[in-house]
Enzyme design. Structure first.
Site, PDB file in Angstrom:
ATOM      1  N   ASP A  95       2.226  -1.654  -4.451  1.00  0.00           N
ATOM      2  CA  ASP A  95       0.891  -1.082  -4.340  1.00  0.00           C
ATOM      3  C   ASP A  95      -0.116  -1.960  -5.092  1.00  0.00           C
ATOM      4  OD1 ASP A  95       0.088   1.605  -3.004  1.00  0.00           O
ATOM      5  OD2 ASP A  95      -1.244   1.398  -4.739  1.00  0.00           O
ATOM      6  N   LYS A  96      -1.377  -1.544  -5.017  1.00  0.00           N
ATOM      7  CA  LYS A  96      -2.457  -2.289  -5.670  1.00  0.00           C
ATOM      8  C   LYS A  96      -2.044  -2.728  -7.086  1.00  0.00           C
ATOM      9  CE  LYS A  96      -6.108   0.174  -5.343  1.00  0.00           C
ATOM     10  NZ  LYS A  96      -7.421   0.801  -5.208  1.00  0.00           N
ATOM     11  N   GLY A 140       0.851  -1.182   0.000  1.00  0.00           N
ATOM     12  CA  GLY A 140       0.000   0.000   0.000  1.00  0.00           C
ATOM     13  C   GLY A 140       0.884   1.228   0.000  1.00  0.00           C
ATOM     14  N   HIS A 158     -10.861  17.703  19.883  1.00  0.00           N
ATOM     15  CA  HIS A 158     -10.600  17.426  18.469  1.00  0.00           C
ATOM     16  C   HIS A 158     -11.006  18.606  17.584  1.00  0.00           C
ATOM     17  CE1 HIS A 158     -10.230  13.227  19.812  1.00  0.00           C
ATOM     18  NE2 HIS A 158      -9.588  13.008  18.678  1.00  0.00           N
ATOM     19  N   HIS A 159     -10.541  18.551  16.346  1.00  0.00           N
ATOM     20  CA  HIS A 159     -10.965  19.485  15.297  1.00  0.00           C
ATOM     21  C   HIS A 159     -12.489  19.390  15.133  1.00  0.00           C
ATOM     22  CE1 HIS A 159     -11.693  16.044  12.674  1.00  0.00           C
ATOM     23  NE2 HIS A 159     -10.608  15.522  13.257  1.00  0.00           N
ATOM     24  N   THR A 195     -11.203   6.621  21.064  1.00  0.00           N
ATOM     25  CA  THR A 195     -10.127   6.442  22.043  1.00  0.00           C
ATOM     26  C   THR A 195     -10.579   6.849  23.445  1.00  0.00           C
ATOM     27  OG1 THR A 195      -8.462   6.843  20.335  1.00  0.00           O
ATOM     28  CG2 THR A 195      -7.742   7.097  22.606  1.00  0.00           C
ATOM     29  N   PRO A 208      -4.676  -2.075  16.168  1.00  0.00           N
ATOM     30  CA  PRO A 208      -5.689  -1.112  15.714  1.00  0.00           C
ATOM     31  C   PRO A 208      -5.186   0.321  15.825  1.00  0.00           C
ATOM     32  CG  PRO A 208      -6.241  -1.919  17.896  1.00  0.00           C
ATOM     33  CD  PRO A 208      -4.994  -2.640  17.476  1.00  0.00           C
ATOM     34  N   THR A 248      -7.444  -2.562   9.005  1.00  0.00           N
ATOM     35  CA  THR A 248      -8.512  -2.842   9.975  1.00  0.00           C
ATOM     36  C   THR A 248      -9.306  -4.090   9.601  1.00  0.00           C
ATOM     37  OG1 THR A 248      -9.960  -1.409   8.710  1.00  0.00           O
ATOM     38  CG2 THR A 248      -8.784  -0.406  10.542  1.00  0.00           C
ATOM     39  N   LYS A 306     -15.036  16.428  13.285  1.00  0.00           N
ATOM     40  CA  LYS A 306     -15.241  15.076  13.810  1.00  0.00           C
ATOM     41  C   LYS A 306     -16.736  14.815  14.004  1.00  0.00           C
ATOM     42  CE  LYS A 306     -13.355  11.980  17.279  1.00  0.00           C
ATOM     43  NZ  LYS A 306     -12.945  11.030  16.222  1.00  0.00           N
TER      44      LYS A 306
END
Lengths: 248, 248, 248, 248
Positions: B35-36, B9, B134-135, B145, B105, B79, B138
């Site tokens: 990569d792909k 990737g 956070h910004h 978390t 994770p 993931t 979100k």
């Protein structure tokens, strides 16, 4: 059933704070208070199980001998314990293997945890610095705790194979970059309105981790002492420092 | 001798950041980028020792099978690993017991350390609350978390026999006291100029301990990935999560 | 030459802290202490120039009438002043235009400055939120100061033509995003080991500004009172609130 | 109706950030972009009302002459303006009294506000210290902003008749107490994962006030530039520094 607690040096400032802490705790009972010139036998007569000793280097060894001989556990904040003294305590305990004695230089749980966390994290970060902030009446800079924290961090980094924190400074106004303790920069702030505070800053690419400890009261040792009182019966022999009780 | 690292990737945003990180590290060498649509054999031909996989749940299982079969260690941030998938990885590894696979994770070391420290400290404090910042783009509040941190804290307190944090609030403007995650209060701040930040506040009589994590860059996972790359050869079998590598 | 200061309500907790503060100040002299049941004439007889009044709404109006009539300046922290009472003070002062009276609801300089700075900065930032942190015995959330701060911020933003802070939250665990005071989010933390703290966070593209006030002692009103004592002689007439003295 | 904005130096890193900022703003329209070697007449032809100039000291004076002559307002971040250059700008503006020119060395609103707030608060506190924290590639310590902040604080304290901050340090590890800028202590932290941050700590009996500025992006000057663009038409003549626009 609650634990029966005795306090040695009960009339001093520290002793009073401990007595108050014991009385506030639902699982503890204040069984006996003894101060200078008073009889230690009061602990035996009252069925005291654990004694807290914040007295003086001159008397603490005699106190401990009495308590161990009588099968009473001890939690000790009195200073002045060197290797020889600790050995003497161990040899007394050899005859009473069921008795537990905790001797710690610092009962502030937060200070102990801060140091341990800083030590554990130190090798994962490119950079680390320590800022300690205290009231302006303090005579030494940096504080003893900051000094120890920095030394522990430096040791953890050496063991982890991490080099010194990067620093491209070429022009420095004298003192701006702080003091160096084993290569770890330490900054000491002195400010009215503060009591005792410390911040360990760790940084790597794109992220920082900060461990901050604020102590705003001289009684911040009480929770650590009570933790010792609760756990010492389960830890026969000599325990040095609060760390082992924190199970980190 | 440096470790020969491959990246799967490699052309994605994350992959590029990892390639750059590998190239900056003196002890690592970028041996192959795939990569792909490109051939996995490039890793074998280039003598790659560890491959980093940040790809897609649809292809990661095939990637891992190829790598394990060819004796190449893997560090995986892709993931979608449930118990069934982890079991499949374990069974593949059974045939190649010398190969190590790390699946995590979250590779932000600071986030992982924060959670562990909060968990370790939780039972020594009367009170604990979590603030995450956070910004403003979100969508969820609290952050994943913060949610996990609070749940871990709650569990540690239950196990340590510590009750819920004291709170005498009788008059509350709706929402002022935050959300409750298993009894732990969590506050979510959304602010322009922020990226991803979290603070765990722990308090007892006269002292507080604050563990703060600031992540200001999407590349803050790189140091954790490189840590995995350096250590996975020494940890044969499957390792889940960054925690075991942090030796806490 | 030092200012001769009198204290009304001298035996109360607040009064004692003020007496101590006056005695520590090199430029002030404690001329007279008067408590409940004692004669106000002591101020006249001792040549007191400024009296500090932290007493009770039931007696403060009589105190002020006596002081103004006798040409003594007053610094008043007693509560309960509504528009009618302020008007009565003004009319008494009309006869004695050289006398100064300062009446303020909050003498903590830091709290007053925090509010003013937050208000001044509010319109230059896309986002603003307030976090207040207090000991766990507090009954109301948010605190009165946080409530007022948020309201002042909201007003400044309206006047500056700034909209509500951006917020993309679509999934919220109830309460996570705090309470809304006129559209400004306010978060209330309650934690053992804290006293009274407040943080105003302002953010725009790439930068944040934080204004934090920490009060760790009930005596944090003393410096504000002493500031009033030093300046009131130079400000004849009625002054309401500490702000005008801060020359912002 | 939106303001028609032109950008000089449009292809540079700073210029690109400004163009992007103008395009994102609903009330601004990007009318013309001009870079090195391109014709200034583009501004006239496109009906540009305000031009932002982040170019070079060698060309900025010619740029300004052109803009003023054509009745176009200017917001200038280019460096190198001394008293002589400012006088030349003023004399050019004398012929076109309706044109506004803003020249500022620092467009980060938070940095400007921090300095002003620190200056305003300085005389009410016994103690004040400055901590600045930057990435480890910075060559000078303390930062220019910290240096200026400390000097402004020192000046405000001198004017307010406040002495030097109390400090009982008798034993100091060299550098622990930081650098002294006109008697104000300044500490410089260098840490991977940081960008540019500054904290002014002020303290008096029982309370502290902290003003913290965090800049995590090189684009943090954009909001200040856009503020200038919006206000300069209403401020004919020369304005130096962002402060007058902040109405503090």
């Amino acid at each position: 059933m609650s634990i029966r607690v005795g306090v040695l040096g009960a009339k001093g400032k520290v002793g009073q704070a401990i007595c108050a802490g014991v009385e506030r705790a639902a699982d503890l009972e204040l069984a006996a208070e003894v101060d200078k010139g008073q009889r230690l036998e009061a602990f035996v007569e009252s069925g005291t199980q654990v004694v807290v000793d914040f007295t003086h280097p001159d008397v603490v060894m005699d106190n401990l001998e009495f308590l161990i001989r009588n099968g009473i556990h001890a939690v000790v904040g009195t200073t002045g314990f060197d290797a020889a003294r600790l050995d003497r305590v161990r040899s007394r305990l050899a005859d009473r293997p069921e008795v537990g004695v905790l001797i710690a230089p610092n009962f502030a749980i937060g200070a102990v945890l801060s140091m341990r966390f800083a030590q554990a994290a130190a090798r994962f970060y490119d950079s680390v610095e320590v800022i300690e902030l205290h009231h302006p009446h303090k005579a030494d800079a940096p504080s003893g705790t900051a000094y120890r924290t920095a030394a522990l961090i430096a040791e953890a980094r050496r063991e982890g194979g991490v080099g010194i924190s990067p620093d491209a400074t070429t022009t420095e106004l004298e003192g701006a970059r702080g003091a160096s303790v084993d290569g770890v920069r330490v900054h000491s702030v002195r400010l009215a309105g503060l009591v005792a505070h410390q911040e360990v800053l760790l940084g790597t690419e794109g992220e920082t981790l900060t461990i901050r400890h604020d102590s705003i009261d001289r009684t911040s040792f009480v929770p650590g002492v009570l933790l010792g009182v609760r756990e010492i019966a389960g830890r026969p022999g000599l325990t040095v420092g609060l760390d082992p009780l924190l199970d980190l």
